[in-house]
Scaffold this motif. Sequence first.
Motif, PDB file in Angstrom:
ATOM      1  N   ARG A  21       1.273  -1.154   0.003  1.00  0.00           N
ATOM      2  CA  ARG A  21      -0.211   0.405   0.151  1.00  0.00           C
ATOM      3  C   ARG A  21       0.740   1.207  -0.308  1.00  0.00           C
ATOM      4  O   ARG A  21       0.700   1.901  -0.633  1.00  0.00           O
ATOM      5  CB  ARG A  21      -0.430  -0.375   1.169  1.00  0.00           C
ATOM      6  N   GLN A  25       1.511   3.950  -2.906  1.00  0.00           N
ATOM      7  CA  GLN A  25       0.509   5.920  -2.710  1.00  0.00           C
ATOM      8  C   GLN A  25       2.266   7.100  -3.034  1.00  0.00           C
ATOM      9  O   GLN A  25       1.906   7.741  -3.520  1.00  0.00           O
ATOM     10  CB  GLN A  25       0.626   6.330  -1.185  1.00  0.00           C
ATOM     11  N   GLU A  28       1.761   6.685  -6.916  1.00  0.00           N
ATOM     12  CA  GLU A  28       0.600   7.827  -7.181  1.00  0.00           C
ATOM     13  C   GLU A  28       1.561   9.156  -7.157  1.00  0.00           C
ATOM     14  O   GLU A  28       1.101  10.450  -8.061  1.00  0.00           O
ATOM     15  CB  GLU A  28      -0.258   7.453  -6.171  1.00  0.00           C
ATOM     16  N   GLN A  29       2.046   9.479  -6.439  1.00  0.00           N
ATOM     17  CA  GLN A  29       2.502  10.941  -5.996  1.00  0.00           C
ATOM     18  C   GLN A  29       3.152  11.304  -7.236  1.00  0.00           C
ATOM     19  O   GLN A  29       3.878  12.402  -7.202  1.00  0.00           O
ATOM     20  CB  GLN A  29       3.340  11.126  -4.814  1.00  0.00           C
TER      21      GLN A  29
END
Length: 133
Positions: A21, A25, A28-29
């Motif tokens: 996870r 994340q 995605e950044q």
Amino acid sequence: MNMHDNDNHDRDQAFDQAMRRLHAQAVEQVSPATRARLRAARHVGAEAARAPRRGFGWVLASGCAAVFALAIAMQLQPRPASTPATASFATTSTPDTGTLYEVGTAVAALDENPDLYLWLASNDDAMPATMEQ
């Protein structure tokens, strides 16, 4: 599987899921432009790894092969028969007297008699002038 192994397995799976996870994340950044540059760099690196290397590889390999072949050839050569040191000296006759003498015996006689060396050491005139300084 006992209870202890089952607890470790559950903890490992929970840790693995949490890390996945966090990675998702982080991905995605990252901006799409940065991802494109990273993808291009990865493809360039992969193609460079597949490209044939030229250089000293063949030279080094053939040099090692030649050294090993020479070492094997030297090991397979028959060794010369050993001869005693006195056998290499010949029996010689002197032209004026016709007497026979063995050269090895004459050399051995000089080794046993130190008078020659004492005479050389006491005779300062035998030394060349260039040696005196």
